[in-house]
Design a protein around this motif. Structure first.
Motif, PDB file in Angstrom:
ATOM      1  N   ALA A   1      22.274  65.846  63.431  1.00  0.00           N
ATOM      2  CA  ALA A   1      21.133  65.542  64.299  1.00  0.00           C
ATOM      3  C   ALA A   1      21.396  64.287  65.123  1.00  0.00           C
ATOM      4  O   ALA A   1      22.178  63.416  64.730  1.00  0.00           O
ATOM      5  CB  ALA A   1      19.862  65.354  63.469  1.00  0.00           C
ATOM      6  N   THR A   2      20.730  64.207  66.252  1.00  0.00           N
ATOM      7  CA  THR A   2      20.720  62.981  67.041  1.00  0.00           C
ATOM      8  C   THR A   2      19.614  62.082  66.498  1.00  0.00           C
ATOM      9  O   THR A   2      18.443  62.465  66.510  1.00  0.00           O
ATOM     10  CB  THR A   2      20.452  63.287  68.530  1.00  0.00           C
ATOM     11  N   LEU A   3      19.991  60.922  66.019  1.00  0.00           N
ATOM     12  CA  LEU A   3      19.014  59.997  65.436  1.00  0.00           C
ATOM     13  C   LEU A   3      18.596  59.000  66.510  1.00  0.00           C
ATOM     14  O   LEU A   3      19.382  58.144  66.927  1.00  0.00           O
ATOM     15  CB  LEU A   3      19.603  59.276  64.230  1.00  0.00           C
ATOM     16  N   LEU A   4      17.366  59.136  66.980  1.00  0.00           N
ATOM     17  CA  LEU A   4      16.859  58.280  68.049  1.00  0.00           C
ATOM     18  C   LEU A   4      16.650  56.863  67.540  1.00  0.00           C
ATOM     19  O   LEU A   4      16.220  56.652  66.405  1.00  0.00           O
ATOM     20  CB  LEU A   4      15.550  58.859  68.596  1.00  0.00           C
ATOM     21  N   ARG A   5      16.914  55.875  68.407  1.00  0.00           N
ATOM     22  CA  ARG A   5      16.906  54.474  67.993  1.00  0.00           C
ATOM     23  C   ARG A   5      15.732  53.703  68.595  1.00  0.00           C
ATOM     24  O   ARG A   5      15.220  54.054  69.651  1.00  0.00           O
ATOM     25  CB  ARG A   5      18.206  53.792  68.433  1.00  0.00           C
ATOM     26  N   SER A   6      15.359  52.640  67.901  1.00  0.00           N
ATOM     27  CA  SER A   6      14.361  51.706  68.416  1.00  0.00           C
ATOM     28  C   SER A   6      14.538  50.372  67.709  1.00  0.00           C
ATOM     29  O   SER A   6      14.742  50.331  66.483  1.00  0.00           O
ATOM     30  CB  SER A   6      12.934  52.217  68.196  1.00  0.00           C
ATOM     31  N   ALA A   7      14.455  49.280  68.471  1.00  0.00           N
ATOM     32  CA  ALA A   7      14.505  47.956  67.848  1.00  0.00           C
ATOM     33  C   ALA A   7      13.300  47.731  66.954  1.00  0.00           C
ATOM     34  O   ALA A   7      13.321  46.873  66.069  1.00  0.00           O
ATOM     35  CB  ALA A   7      14.560  46.883  68.933  1.00  0.00           C
ATOM     36  N   LEU A   8      12.256  48.504  67.172  1.00  0.00           N
ATOM     37  CA  LEU A   8      11.030  48.351  66.392  1.00  0.00           C
ATOM     38  C   LEU A   8      11.061  49.154  65.096  1.00  0.00           C
ATOM     39  O   LEU A   8      10.236  48.928  64.208  1.00  0.00           O
ATOM     40  CB  LEU A   8       9.824  48.802  67.225  1.00  0.00           C
ATOM     41  N   GLU A   9      11.979  50.110  64.986  1.00  0.00           N
ATOM     42  CA  GLU A   9      11.997  51.005  63.826  1.00  0.00           C
ATOM     43  C   GLU A   9      13.447  51.353  63.495  1.00  0.00           C
ATOM     44  O   GLU A   9      13.941  52.427  63.821  1.00  0.00           O
ATOM     45  CB  GLU A   9      11.185  52.266  64.142  1.00  0.00           C
ATOM     46  N   ALA A  10      14.137  50.409  62.857  1.00  0.00           N
ATOM     47  CA  ALA A  10      15.551  50.613  62.518  1.00  0.00           C
ATOM     48  C   ALA A  10      15.702  51.664  61.425  1.00  0.00           C
ATOM     49  O   ALA A  10      14.840  51.812  60.553  1.00  0.00           O
ATOM     50  CB  ALA A  10      16.170  49.292  62.077  1.00  0.00           C
ATOM     51  N   TRP A  11      16.827  52.376  61.439  1.00  0.00           N
ATOM     52  CA  TRP A  11      17.094  53.414  60.450  1.00  0.00           C
ATOM     53  C   TRP A  11      17.589  52.839  59.113  1.00  0.00           C
ATOM     54  O   TRP A  11      17.368  53.443  58.069  1.00  0.00           O
ATOM     55  CB  TRP A  11      18.144  54.379  60.993  1.00  0.00           C
TER      56      TRP A  11
END
Length: 296
Positions: free
Chosen positions: A189-199
């Motif tokens: 899967a493509t894991l979408l990124r955000s500085a507000l919600e790190a994986w």
């Protein structure tokens, strides 16, 4: 050509600061925050093209230009205040200016704000938007809701809301990649990124020793991130109150039962101590805490 005039709110800030020889005391008199008063002084200095104050630590004194300009400003303000207004008898309506992140405003504040209006119909609320992790100044707001780690020096900070984070995807995207039945399937899967919600914190909760994704679509707004997930750009992390309606409508699907119960970021109410002395601001802060701390 229209004549440019200096902003009156900046003139009154300048007069108060000069008269009281203190930005903090002047801000308290004007019922604004010290940072807001400093902003108004800077605005006026930019307008006149001269320094109005000489700043030495916390002490402020008028510059030579500032002393001369103060006489003009006082004359103008006195003329405005002394002008007779025979029909003015109603006291100014109390107002609260609140700055909030866009996603919080859309999914949480607006659906609940009517209850504040019902309790306090005499208080006008002005809502402005800020970008989490970037806009770290209260500017001219009375109170702010911030999404972050809760470390804001020299500010009163109270945790407002903390929700577990979990991954979701659209049914169309899951069909496109052949479904996700196990944690290992996330690799396709493509894991979408955000500085507000790190994986990374969620990976650890799931027992996965995986690095943070660094080459996929990044969206630094939680609402837009959820829209990207809904439109099939990949898998992303979200929170209950943001995704609830989309999950109920079948637009996105929660993956796995693993939730990060203590994410790195949460929502905080942030304000300067002096602001709470105003009854309308105190009422709004109390309403925020009561409404969102007990949110189910």
């Amino acid at each position: 050509m229209a004549t440019r005039l200096p902003p009156v709110h900046a003139l009154s800030a300048f007069e108060a600061a000069a008269r009281l020889s203190s930005f903090a005391i002047a801000a308290d008199e004007l019922c604004i925050t010290p940072s807001a008063l400093s902003h108004r002084i800077r605005l006026l200095e930019e307008f006149v093209g001269e320094r109005l104050f000489i700043r030495d630590g916390r002490a402020v004194t008028l510059s030579e230009f500032g002393r001369r300009y103060l006489d003009v400003v006082r004359f103008a303000l006195r003329a405005l205040s002394d002008f007779p207004l025979p029909h003015k008898s109603v006291a100014a309506q109390p107002r609260v200016k609140v700055t909030v992140p866009p996603t919080f405003a859309r999914y949480l504040l607006m659906p609940h704000l009517a209850s504040f209006a019902e309790r306090h119909p005499d208080i006008v609320v002005e809502v402005c938007l800020s970008v989490p992790l970037y806009d770290l100044s209260l500017s001219e707001s009375d109170v702010e809701v911030r999404f972050g780690a809760g470390k804001y020096p020299d500010m009163v900070t109270e945790k407002l809301l903390e929700e577990p984070a979990f991954p979701v995807a659209s049914p169309a995207y899951l069909e496109k990649i052949g479904g996700i039945a196990s944690l290992a399937d996330l690799r396709k899967a493509t894991l979408l990124r955000s500085a507000l919600e790190a994986w990374q914190p969620w990976f650890e909760a799931a027992g996965l020793d995986w690095p943070e994704p660094n080459d996929t679509l990044r969206v630094d707004d939680l609402g837009l991130l959820l829209e990207a997930i809904k439109h099939g750009h990949g898998v992303g992390l979200t929170r209950q109150h943001f995704a609830r309606q989309m999950i109920e409508r079948g637009e996105v699907v929660q993956l796995f039962d693993i939730r990060l119960t203590a994410p790195a970021h949460a929502y905080y109410v942030v304000y300067e101590e002096a602001a709470r002395a105003r009854p309308e601001v105190a009422c709004f802060i109390a309403w925020l805490l009561e409404t969102f701390r007990g949110l189910a």
